[in-house]
Design a protein around this motif. Structure first.
Motif, mmCIF file in Angstrom:
data_model
loop_
_atom_site.group_PDB
_atom_site.id
_atom_site.type_symbol
_atom_site.label_atom_id
_atom_site.label_comp_id
_atom_site.label_asym_id
_atom_site.label_seq_id
_atom_site.Cartn_x
_atom_site.Cartn_y
_atom_site.Cartn_z
ATOM 1 N N ARG A 143 0.827 -1.215 0.000
ATOM 2 C CA ARG A 143 0.000 0.000 0.000
ATOM 3 C C ARG A 143 0.855 1.257 0.000
ATOM 4 N N LEU A 144 2.098 1.118 0.463
ATOM 5 C CA LEU A 144 3.018 2.251 0.513
ATOM 6 C C LEU A 144 3.991 2.243 -0.664
ATOM 7 N N GLY A 145 3.733 1.397 -1.654
ATOM 8 C CA GLY A 145 4.556 1.366 -2.849
ATOM 9 C C GLY A 145 5.904 0.706 -2.680
ATOM 10 N N LEU A 146 6.024 -0.194 -1.698
ATOM 11 C CA LEU A 146 7.311 -0.819 -1.392
ATOM 12 C C LEU A 146 7.301 -2.326 -1.614
ATOM 13 N N GLY A 147 6.288 -2.836 -2.308
ATOM 14 C CA GLY A 147 6.160 -4.275 -2.471
ATOM 15 C C GLY A 147 7.372 -4.936 -3.093
ATOM 16 N N GLU A 148 8.028 -4.259 -4.016
ATOM 17 C CA GLU A 148 9.167 -4.855 -4.715
ATOM 18 C C GLU A 148 10.469 -4.770 -3.914
ATOM 19 N N LEU A 149 10.429 -4.078 -2.778
ATOM 20 C CA LEU A 149 11.644 -3.888 -1.978
ATOM 21 C C LEU A 149 11.662 -4.737 -0.717
ATOM 22 N N ARG A 150 10.756 -5.662 -0.602
ATOM 23 C CA ARG A 150 10.575 -6.383 0.655
ATOM 24 C C ARG A 150 11.821 -7.124 1.127
ATOM 25 N N GLU A 151 12.613 -7.648 0.191
ATOM 26 C CA GLU A 151 13.769 -8.464 0.574
ATOM 27 C C GLU A 151 15.049 -7.650 0.728
ATOM 28 N N ARG A 152 14.995 -6.364 0.487
ATOM 29 C CA ARG A 152 16.192 -5.543 0.609
ATOM 30 C C ARG A 152 16.468 -5.195 2.074
ATOM 31 N N ARG A 153 17.723 -4.819 2.329
ATOM 32 C CA ARG A 153 18.118 -4.339 3.642
ATOM 33 C C ARG A 153 17.938 -2.822 3.686
ATOM 34 N N PRO A 154 17.835 -2.242 4.873
ATOM 35 C CA PRO A 154 17.694 -0.796 4.968
ATOM 36 C C PRO A 154 18.782 -0.020 4.237
ATOM 37 N N SER A 155 19.993 -0.549 4.209
ATOM 38 C CA SER A 155 21.099 0.136 3.525
ATOM 39 C C SER A 155 20.930 0.162 2.014
ATOM 40 N N GLN A 156 19.968 -0.615 1.496
ATOM 41 C CA GLN A 156 19.774 -0.727 0.052
ATOM 42 C C GLN A 156 18.568 0.067 -0.439
ATOM 43 N N VAL A 157 17.990 0.892 0.417
ATOM 44 C CA VAL A 157 16.840 1.706 0.010
ATOM 45 C C VAL A 157 17.139 3.169 0.298
ATOM 46 N N SER A 158 16.386 4.077 -0.349
ATOM 47 C CA SER A 158 16.594 5.509 -0.180
ATOM 48 C C SER A 158 16.029 5.992 1.157
ATOM 49 N N GLY A 159 16.324 7.255 1.482
ATOM 50 C CA GLY A 159 15.802 7.825 2.720
ATOM 51 C C GLY A 159 14.289 7.861 2.746
ATOM 52 N N GLY A 160 13.673 8.242 1.631
ATOM 53 C CA GLY A 160 12.217 8.269 1.562
ATOM 54 C C GLY A 160 11.612 6.883 1.684
ATOM 55 N N GLN A 161 12.254 5.900 1.046
ATOM 56 C CA GLN A 161 11.762 4.526 1.147
ATOM 57 C C GLN A 161 11.934 3.986 2.558
ATOM 58 N N SER A 162 13.055 4.314 3.184
ATOM 59 C CA SER A 162 13.289 3.878 4.558
ATOM 60 C C SER A 162 12.230 4.433 5.501
ATOM 61 N N GLN A 163 11.827 5.687 5.282
ATOM 62 C CA GLN A 163 10.820 6.278 6.145
ATOM 63 C C GLN A 163 9.448 5.651 5.892
ATOM 64 N N ARG A 164 9.184 5.241 4.664
ATOM 65 C CA ARG A 164 7.945 4.518 4.377
ATOM 66 C C ARG A 164 7.914 3.188 5.126
ATOM 67 N N VAL A 165 9.056 2.534 5.204
ATOM 68 C CA VAL A 165 9.140 1.277 5.965
ATOM 69 C C VAL A 165 8.829 1.547 7.438
#
Length: 226
Positions: free
Chosen positions: A127-149
């Motif tokens: 729902r937050l547009g992060l479905g494709e990033l589920r298996e990544r580590r926090p170090s592998q996502v952007s600041g905006g994506q990290s805050q969505r998590v």
């Protein structure tokens, strides 16, 4: 709507210094309340009093009619784990966990089985547009994506109240707007109340109720129709 959280005349003192002075606030289910003010004005101290993290020196905080000051440490810990959610300025994700595992953490701490917790977390992340990033580590996502998590983690267990301390303060304006919109939309859809601490007038304008805090004194500034 029904009242979920209320504080009446609360003070917080650190020795001879007083961080919160006679603050009163009431939140209905699904309501977003913004607390604005400069750095050092007592906003974060107020937030932690409302969440039962800091015990008040005077006055009373009630959640669903229960006085937090009358609860044991174990009861307060359970309340914060099961009924409250938290979003901080820098996300505070656990680096050793995947995005999905971070989002599922409240459910796992509440004893939910891993497969079910991850499935629920995956739905919220989607729902937050992060479905494709589920298996990544926090170090592998952007600041905006990290805050969505972090938003997903705060809302995954459908808490009664979320406490957000400058949740977009570390983001650029475009990312901040997107994260804030998704955060508030999802919270309101779940009938979750939000206490949002910010120094940004544009962020506060998105709230239903707006307060200012200066030198520990909380003042109601206005309400918007919902």
């Amino acid at each position: 709507m029904s009242q979920v959280l209320a504080a009446q005349g609360i003070d917080l003192r650190y020795g001879s210094s007083q961080a919160v002075k006679g603050a009163s606030i009431a939140l209905q289910r699904g309501e977003v309340a913004a607390v604005m003010g400069p750095s050092g004005s007592g906003k974060s101290s107020l937030l932690y009093c409302l969440a039962g993290v800091l015990p008040v020196s005077d006055g009373e905080v009630r959640f669903e009619g229960r006085a937090l000051g009358h609860l044991s440490d174990a009861e307060l810990s359970s309340l914060r784990r099961d009924r409250f959610g938290f979003v901080f300025q820098y996300g505070e994700l656990l680096p050793e966990l995947t995005v999905e595992e971070n989002a599922a953490l409240p459910l796992r701490l509440a004893g939910q089985r891993k497969a079910q917790a991850l499935a629920t977390a995956g739905e919220v992340l989607g729902r937050l547009g992060l479905g494709e990033l589920r298996e990544r580590r926090p170090s592998q996502v952007s600041g905006g994506q990290s805050q969505r998590v972090a938003v997903a983690r705060a809302l995954v267990h459908r808490p009664a109240v979320v406490f957000a301390d400058e949740p977009t303060g570390s983001l650029d304006s475009v990312s901040a707007e997107a994260v804030l919109e998704e955060f508030l939309t999802l919270a309101r859809s779940q009938d979750t109340a939000v206490v949002l601490v910010t120094h940004d007038a544009d962020v506060a304008a998105r709230a239903d109720t707006r307060y200012t805090m200066v030198d520990g004194v909380l003042t109601l500034q206005g309400r918007s129709g919902r």
